[in-house]
Scaffold this motif. Structure first.
Motif, PDB file in Angstrom:
ATOM      1  N   GLN A  26       0.822  -1.212   0.000  1.00 28.37           N
ATOM      2  CA  GLN A  26       0.000   0.000   0.000  1.00 28.37           C
ATOM      3  C   GLN A  26       0.854   1.259   0.000  1.00 28.37           C
ATOM      4  O   GLN A  26       0.566   2.221  -0.699  1.00 28.37           O
ATOM      5  N   PHE A  27       1.878   1.270   0.841  1.00 27.72           N
ATOM      6  CA  PHE A  27       2.791   2.410   0.961  1.00 27.72           C
ATOM      7  C   PHE A  27       4.197   1.847   1.108  1.00 27.72           C
ATOM      8  O   PHE A  27       4.483   1.162   2.095  1.00 27.72           O
ATOM      9  N   ALA A  28       5.081   2.147   0.153  1.00 29.82           N
ATOM     10  CA  ALA A  28       6.440   1.611   0.195  1.00 29.82           C
ATOM     11  C   ALA A  28       7.191   2.067   1.446  1.00 29.82           C
ATOM     12  O   ALA A  28       7.922   1.288   2.053  1.00 29.82           O
ATOM     13  N   LYS A  29       7.030   3.308   1.828  1.00 29.52           N
ATOM     14  CA  LYS A  29       7.697   3.824   3.035  1.00 29.52           C
ATOM     15  C   LYS A  29       6.676   4.059   4.139  1.00 29.52           C
ATOM     16  O   LYS A  29       6.717   3.436   5.175  1.00 29.52           O
ATOM     17  N   ARG A  30       5.781   5.013   3.894  1.00 35.93           N
ATOM     18  CA  ARG A  30       4.717   5.320   4.850  1.00 35.93           C
ATOM     19  C   ARG A  30       3.675   6.171   4.142  1.00 35.93           C
ATOM     20  O   ARG A  30       3.925   6.684   3.049  1.00 35.93           O
ATOM     21  N   PRO A  31       2.497   6.335   4.750  1.00 37.50           N
ATOM     22  CA  PRO A  31       1.475   7.182   4.130  1.00 37.50           C
ATOM     23  C   PRO A  31       2.009   8.608   3.933  1.00 37.50           C
ATOM     24  O   PRO A  31       2.949   9.030   4.612  1.00 37.50           O
ATOM     25  N   ALA A  32       1.386   9.331   3.023  1.00 41.60           N
ATOM     26  CA  ALA A  32       1.797  10.707   2.738  1.00 41.60           C
ATOM     27  C   ALA A  32       1.764  11.542   4.015  1.00 41.60           C
ATOM     28  O   ALA A  32       0.856  11.401   4.838  1.00 41.60           O
ATOM     29  N   ASP A  33       2.756  12.422   4.158  1.00 41.08           N
ATOM     30  CA  ASP A  33       2.848  13.252   5.358  1.00 41.08           C
ATOM     31  C   ASP A  33       1.569  14.041   5.625  1.00 41.08           C
ATOM     32  O   ASP A  33       1.158  14.185   6.775  1.00 41.08           O
ATOM     33  N   LYS A  34       0.950  14.545   4.570  1.00 44.45           N
ATOM     34  CA  LYS A  34      -0.269  15.339   4.738  1.00 44.45           C
ATOM     35  C   LYS A  34      -1.368  14.502   5.405  1.00 44.45           C
ATOM     36  O   LYS A  34      -2.031  14.960   6.336  1.00 44.45           O
ATOM     37  N   GLU A  35      -1.548  13.269   4.925  1.00 46.34           N
ATOM     38  CA  GLU A  35      -2.567  12.382   5.501  1.00 46.34           C
ATOM     39  C   GLU A  35      -2.206  11.980   6.931  1.00 46.34           C
ATOM     40  O   GLU A  35      -3.048  11.985   7.824  1.00 46.34           O
ATOM     41  N   LEU A  36      -0.948  11.646   7.123  1.00 43.39           N
ATOM     42  CA  LEU A  36      -0.470  11.221   8.432  1.00 43.39           C
ATOM     43  C   LEU A  36      -0.613  12.344   9.458  1.00 43.39           C
ATOM     44  O   LEU A  36      -1.074  12.122  10.580  1.00 43.39           O
ATOM     45  N   LYS A  37      -0.259  13.537   9.057  1.00 45.75           N
ATOM     46  CA  LYS A  37      -0.382  14.703   9.933  1.00 45.75           C
ATOM     47  C   LYS A  37      -1.830  14.919  10.344  1.00 45.75           C
ATOM     48  O   LYS A  37      -2.147  15.157  11.513  1.00 45.75           O
TER      49      LYS A  37
END
Length: 125
Positions: free
Chosen positions: A105-116
């Motif tokens: 789903q996410f190679a590293k992590r979810p997008a910073d905007k969504e995570l924030k």
């Protein structure tokens, strides 16, 4: 650790949604593995397969809180590499579950905007 206050786990709406999506794909074995991992987190909030994770953007966590990502495998391939993101507040003895996702789903992590956005919602900022 005798005499220490046990930690409690609180799940966010985002965690519930992301967990449900993965459980639908991976089935009951996935649910069982995650349950065991969460039970272990109550005893050890910083296991060897977890690490401190940088915060997305400008978020001010309460001073004692830390943000972590725990990695584990449930099967071969990218879809079997699971990541669990969580906040730890050692003062209040609370673990707040932020997101669970696969490497597919996410190679590293979810997008910073969504995570924030999710972290702010959890912290009621």
């Amino acid at each position: 650790m005798t005499g220490s206050t046990p930690f409690s786990i609180e799940d966010s709406d985002n965690f519930k949604r992301s967990f449900k999506k993965l459980a639908k794909i991976h089935g009951s074995d996935f649910v069982e593995v995650v349950t065991q991992i969460l039970e272990a987190l109550i005893e050890d909030q910083y296991p060897i397969n977890s690490r401190n994770e940088p915060l997305p953007g400008k978020i001010d966590l309460p001073e004692e809180c830390t943000f972590h990502k725990l990695q584990f495998k449930i099967s071969r391939g990218a879809s079997g590499q699971i990541r669990l993101m969580y906040l730890v507040n050692p003062t209040a003895c609370i673990i707040k579950l932020v997101w669970i996702y696969s490497h597919e789903q996410f190679a590293k992590r979810p997008a910073d905007k969504e995570l924030k956005s999710v972290i702010k919602e959890i912290l009621d900022i």
